[in-house]
Design an enzyme around this catalytic site. Structure first.
Site, PDB file in Angstrom:
ATOM      1  N   HIS A  83      63.825  13.230   4.301  1.00 41.79           N
ATOM      2  CA  HIS A  83      63.045  13.996   3.329  1.00 41.79           C
ATOM      3  C   HIS A  83      63.372  13.696   1.873  1.00 41.79           C
ATOM      4  O   HIS A  83      62.692  14.211   0.983  1.00 41.79           O
ATOM      5  CB  HIS A  83      63.210  15.482   3.622  1.00 41.79           C
ATOM      6  CG  HIS A  83      62.736  15.856   4.990  1.00 41.79           C
ATOM      7  ND1 HIS A  83      61.433  15.722   5.391  1.00 41.79           N
ATOM      8  CD2 HIS A  83      63.415  16.340   6.072  1.00 41.79           C
ATOM      9  CE1 HIS A  83      61.304  16.119   6.644  1.00 41.79           C
ATOM     10  NE2 HIS A  83      62.490  16.484   7.086  1.00 41.79           N
TER      11      HIS A  83
ATOM     12  N   CYS B 156      64.095  19.076  14.541  1.00 45.04           N
ATOM     13  CA  CYS B 156      64.670  17.970  13.763  1.00 45.04           C
ATOM     14  C   CYS B 156      66.025  17.547  14.324  1.00 45.04           C
ATOM     15  O   CYS B 156      66.325  16.354  14.430  1.00 45.04           O
ATOM     16  CB  CYS B 156      64.822  18.382  12.303  1.00 45.04           C
ATOM     17  SG  CYS B 156      63.265  18.498  11.395  1.00 45.04           S
TER      18      CYS B 156
END
Length: 258
Positions: A178, A219
């Site tokens: 990210h 995740c």
């Protein structure tokens, strides 16, 4: 589903506001920005956004009497549109009773057990998801306003450390996707900036609304790491870090995501 007029910004979602807040390429962007136009359109219109079905559940739960005290959320808090405006933007926050952070789901359950004398609601089940979304809906369009100083500071630092720590068989940290690779494709999906303002969100993959902690677990599994349970301290700390990291991006729940 019960439809009611919430104003133009509510009926059309917050897509236009999101782009207003993310025009600067140097700033983080909501996951909305990384979605395909069809998914954005689904979120933008409350009449087609499937996440709104859960806000109806939450609205019903808000006024439902439960527990030995024979109270509802409304018994203490009244009209959510007035009393809950801005509340969701402050969570997670430090709880002096527990001497650690609690997020919005945990605050709802704390109030249920302490004041309503009712059972805590289960994570990622419709009743708690609905109440969480209903409370967040009252703050939609507002930026997060969490505190990371004072007693919350060490928990924020733990969340930041978690975000930057490699884990699992793939030896990857949250930042590797990210921060380092945001905007790039991973298989059929585009990696986002990992902003949390849309959760609980309706994910097309799940075909229902799910919590932010469910996304954290996913995740962790994807990097072949052992996930924590929903509500774990590690995830609440991470949630605070992400809430602060998102800056001025407005709260948009219920978002629609892939």
């Amino acid at each position: 589903m019960k439809f009611k007029f919430l104003g133009a910004a509510a009926v059309l979602g917050v897509g236009s506001m999101l782009f207003a807040f993310t025009a600067n390429a140097k700033e983080l962007k909501s996951g909305y920005y990384f979605s395909i136009p069809e998914t954005q359109a689904m979120q933008d219109d409350d009449f087609t956004n499937p996440g709104m079905l859960w806000t109806d559940i939450g609205e019903s739960e808000w006024s439902k009497v439960d527990g030995a005290a024979k109270k509802s959320c409304a018994s203490c808090h009244g009209n959510a549109a007035e009393t809950m405006k801005g509340v969701a933007t402050k969570y997670p926050m430090y709880d002096p009773d527990r001497k650690k952070l609690i997020n919005l789901e945990q605050r709802i359950n704390k109030d249920r057990t302490q004041y309503m004398k009712a059972k805590a609601l289960k994570w990622d089940k419709d009743r708690l998801l609905g109440l969480t979304l209903y409370v967040k809906l009252q703050s939609r369009g507002m930026p997060m306003n969490v505190k990371i100083d004072g007693p919350a500071k060490p928990f924020y630092e733990k969340g930041k450390k978690f975000y930057n720590t490699r884990r699992g068989l793939l030896d990857m940290a949250c930042k590797n996707c990210h921060v380092d690779n945001a905007g790039k494709m991973i298989r059929a999906n585009k990696l986002s900036d990992g902003v949390s303002t849309g959760f609980p969100a309706y994910r097309l993959k799940w075909q229902k609304v799910g919590s932010l902690h469910r996304r954290f677990r996913g995740c962790n599994k994807q990097v072949r790491a052992q996930p924590y349970k929903q509500g774990a301290d590690e995830y609440v700390n991470l949630e605070l870090f992400l809430a602060k990291r998102g800056g001025s991006i407005p709260l948009e729940a219920p978002a629609v995501r892939m």
